[in-house]
Design a protein around this motif. Sequence first.
Motif, PDB file in Angstrom:
ATOM      1  N   TYR A 156      37.843 -22.121  32.636  1.00 33.94           N
ATOM      2  CA  TYR A 156      38.205 -22.684  34.017  1.00 33.94           C
ATOM      3  C   TYR A 156      37.935 -24.193  33.863  1.00 33.94           C
ATOM      4  O   TYR A 156      38.961 -25.029  34.091  1.00 33.94           O
ATOM      5  CB  TYR A 156      37.056 -22.306  35.299  1.00 33.94           C
ATOM      6  N   GLN A 157      37.032 -24.606  33.192  1.00 30.78           N
ATOM      7  CA  GLN A 157      36.913 -25.952  32.923  1.00 30.78           C
ATOM      8  C   GLN A 157      37.956 -26.804  32.033  1.00 30.78           C
ATOM      9  O   GLN A 157      38.120 -27.749  32.093  1.00 30.78           O
ATOM     10  CB  GLN A 157      35.334 -26.357  32.281  1.00 30.78           C
ATOM     11  N   GLU A 158      38.358 -25.857  31.154  1.00 29.07           N
ATOM     12  CA  GLU A 158      39.455 -26.326  30.073  1.00 29.07           C
ATOM     13  C   GLU A 158      40.773 -26.161  30.760  1.00 29.07           C
ATOM     14  O   GLU A 158      41.879 -26.694  30.008  1.00 29.07           O
ATOM     15  CB  GLU A 158      39.337 -25.378  29.026  1.00 29.07           C
ATOM     16  N   GLY A 159      40.882 -25.887  32.049  1.00 26.24           N
ATOM     17  CA  GLY A 159      42.233 -25.712  32.490  1.00 26.24           C
ATOM     18  C   GLY A 159      42.970 -24.248  32.156  1.00 26.24           C
ATOM     19  O   GLY A 159      44.198 -24.232  32.459  1.00 26.24           O
ATOM     20  N   ARG A 160      42.247 -23.517  31.316  1.00 25.96           N
ATOM     21  CA  ARG A 160      42.801 -22.313  31.071  1.00 25.96           C
ATOM     22  C   ARG A 160      42.996 -21.031  31.815  1.00 25.96           C
ATOM     23  O   ARG A 160      43.415 -20.101  31.379  1.00 25.96           O
ATOM     24  CB  ARG A 160      42.462 -21.994  29.426  1.00 25.96           C
ATOM     25  N   ALA A 161      41.899 -21.504  32.924  1.00 20.48           N
ATOM     26  CA  ALA A 161      41.925 -20.219  33.894  1.00 20.48           C
ATOM     27  C   ALA A 161      42.141 -20.832  35.310  1.00 20.48           C
ATOM     28  O   ALA A 161      41.930 -21.982  35.553  1.00 20.48           O
ATOM     29  CB  ALA A 161      40.587 -19.564  33.916  1.00 20.48           C
ATOM     30  N   SER A 162      42.785 -19.938  36.295  1.00 17.11           N
ATOM     31  CA  SER A 162      42.961 -20.429  37.486  1.00 17.11           C
ATOM     32  C   SER A 162      41.870 -19.854  38.475  1.00 17.11           C
ATOM     33  O   SER A 162      41.192 -18.926  38.258  1.00 17.11           O
ATOM     34  CB  SER A 162      44.123 -20.236  37.843  1.00 17.11           C
ATOM     35  N   GLU A 163      42.039 -20.359  39.709  1.00 11.53           N
ATOM     36  CA  GLU A 163      40.973 -19.709  40.795  1.00 11.53           C
ATOM     37  C   GLU A 163      41.417 -18.428  41.109  1.00 11.53           C
ATOM     38  O   GLU A 163      40.773 -17.368  41.473  1.00 11.53           O
ATOM     39  CB  GLU A 163      41.193 -20.652  41.825  1.00 11.53           C
ATOM     40  N   ALA A 164      42.640 -18.153  40.987  1.00 11.58           N
ATOM     41  CA  ALA A 164      43.313 -16.884  41.148  1.00 11.58           C
ATOM     42  C   ALA A 164      42.669 -15.703  40.111  1.00 11.58           C
ATOM     43  O   ALA A 164      42.386 -14.467  40.405  1.00 11.58           O
ATOM     44  CB  ALA A 164      44.771 -16.794  41.087  1.00 11.58           C
ATOM     45  N   MET A 165      42.705 -16.291  38.819  1.00 13.34           N
ATOM     46  CA  MET A 165      42.015 -15.390  37.744  1.00 13.34           C
ATOM     47  C   MET A 165      40.809 -15.306  38.082  1.00 13.34           C
ATOM     48  O   MET A 165      40.020 -13.976  37.734  1.00 13.34           O
ATOM     49  CB  MET A 165      42.257 -15.975  36.406  1.00 13.34           C
ATOM     50  N   LEU A 166      39.917 -16.179  38.568  1.00 16.22           N
ATOM     51  CA  LEU A 166      38.393 -16.118  38.836  1.00 16.22           C
ATOM     52  C   LEU A 166      38.192 -15.010  39.854  1.00 16.22           C
ATOM     53  O   LEU A 166      37.510 -14.110  39.924  1.00 16.22           O
ATOM     54  CB  LEU A 166      37.777 -17.161  39.281  1.00 16.22           C
ATOM     55  N   LYS A 167      39.009 -14.856  40.934  1.00 15.98           N
ATOM     56  CA  LYS A 167      39.295 -14.089  42.239  1.00 15.98           C
ATOM     57  C   LYS A 167      39.397 -12.701  41.409  1.00 15.98           C
ATOM     58  O   LYS A 167      38.917 -11.732  41.999  1.00 15.98           O
ATOM     59  CB  LYS A 167      40.169 -14.521  43.224  1.00 15.98           C
ATOM     60  N   ASN A 168      40.272 -12.498  40.625  1.00 14.88           N
ATOM     61  CA  ASN A 168      40.695 -11.113  39.851  1.00 14.88           C
ATOM     62  C   ASN A 168      39.291 -10.721  39.185  1.00 14.88           C
ATOM     63  O   ASN A 168      39.020  -9.550  39.229  1.00 14.88           O
ATOM     64  CB  ASN A 168      41.924 -11.442  39.106  1.00 14.88           C
ATOM     65  N   ALA A 169      38.640 -11.591  38.653  1.00  8.30           N
ATOM     66  CA  ALA A 169      37.489 -11.094  37.891  1.00  8.30           C
ATOM     67  C   ALA A 169      36.267 -10.690  38.765  1.00  8.30           C
ATOM     68  O   ALA A 169      35.625  -9.747  38.615  1.00  8.30           O
ATOM     69  CB  ALA A 169      37.123 -12.266  37.077  1.00  8.30           C
ATOM     70  N   VAL A 170      36.433 -11.243  40.032  1.00  5.35           N
ATOM     71  CA  VAL A 170      35.423 -10.685  41.054  1.00  5.35           C
ATOM     72  C   VAL A 170      35.693  -9.580  41.559  1.00  5.35           C
ATOM     73  O   VAL A 170      35.048  -8.388  41.706  1.00  5.35           O
ATOM     74  CB  VAL A 170      35.342 -11.748  42.190  1.00  5.35           C
ATOM     75  N   LYS A 171      37.229  -9.110  41.653  1.00  2.00           N
ATOM     76  CA  LYS A 171      37.626  -8.013  42.062  1.00  2.00           C
ATOM     77  C   LYS A 171      37.282  -6.927  41.120  1.00  2.00           C
ATOM     78  O   LYS A 171      37.002  -5.630  41.441  1.00  2.00           O
ATOM     79  CB  LYS A 171      39.219  -7.872  42.387  1.00  2.00           C
ATOM     80  N   ARG A 172      37.421  -7.102  39.761  1.00  4.44           N
ATOM     81  CA  ARG A 172      37.092  -6.301  38.697  1.00  4.44           C
ATOM     82  C   ARG A 172      35.547  -5.999  38.449  1.00  4.44           C
ATOM     83  O   ARG A 172      35.089  -5.202  37.655  1.00  4.44           O
ATOM     84  CB  ARG A 172      37.627  -6.718  37.418  1.00  4.44           C
ATOM     85  N   GLY A 173      34.797  -6.949  39.103  1.00  7.78           N
ATOM     86  CA  GLY A 173      33.323  -6.809  38.742  1.00  7.78           C
ATOM     87  C   GLY A 173      32.738  -7.595  37.646  1.00  7.78           C
ATOM     88  O   GLY A 173      31.494  -7.287  37.022  1.00  7.78           O
ATOM     89  N   TRP A 174      33.523  -8.458  37.124  1.00  5.56           N
ATOM     90  CA  TRP A 174      33.161  -9.157  35.808  1.00  5.56           C
ATOM     91  C   TRP A 174      32.157 -10.351  36.301  1.00  5.56           C
ATOM     92  O   TRP A 174      31.267 -10.563  35.560  1.00  5.56           O
ATOM     93  CB  TRP A 174      34.227  -9.942  35.358  1.00  5.56           C
ATOM     94  N   ILE A 175      32.186 -10.880  37.496  1.00  2.00           N
ATOM     95  CA  ILE A 175      31.523 -11.859  38.020  1.00  2.00           C
ATOM     96  C   ILE A 175      31.180 -11.822  39.500  1.00  2.00           C
ATOM     97  O   ILE A 175      32.191 -10.991  40.011  1.00  2.00           O
ATOM     98  CB  ILE A 175      32.090 -13.469  37.748  1.00  2.00           C
ATOM     99  N   THR A 176      30.204 -12.263  40.059  1.00  2.34           N
ATOM    100  CA  THR A 176      30.136 -11.957  41.491  1.00  2.34           C
ATOM    101  C   THR A 176      30.775 -13.379  42.145  1.00  2.34           C
ATOM    102  O   THR A 176      31.281 -14.389  41.486  1.00  2.34           O
ATOM    103  CB  THR A 176      28.579 -12.095  41.932  1.00  2.34           C
TER     104      THR A 176
END
Length: 53
Positions: free
Chosen positions: A9-29
Amino acid sequence: MYERLKRLYQEGRASEAMLKNAVKRGWITDEEMQEIIASKKEPEVPVSTPESR
């Protein structure tokens, strides 16, 4: 997974949408997602090493 997503995310290679998807998948809170988003807004302080002086 938190550290990897934070770096991407800091490198600009992940978006907020990708982070939200990671939450849905249980990868992060949701709290971790908010920390990642907030960390991009904070300026990174370079670490001083003896070689860089």
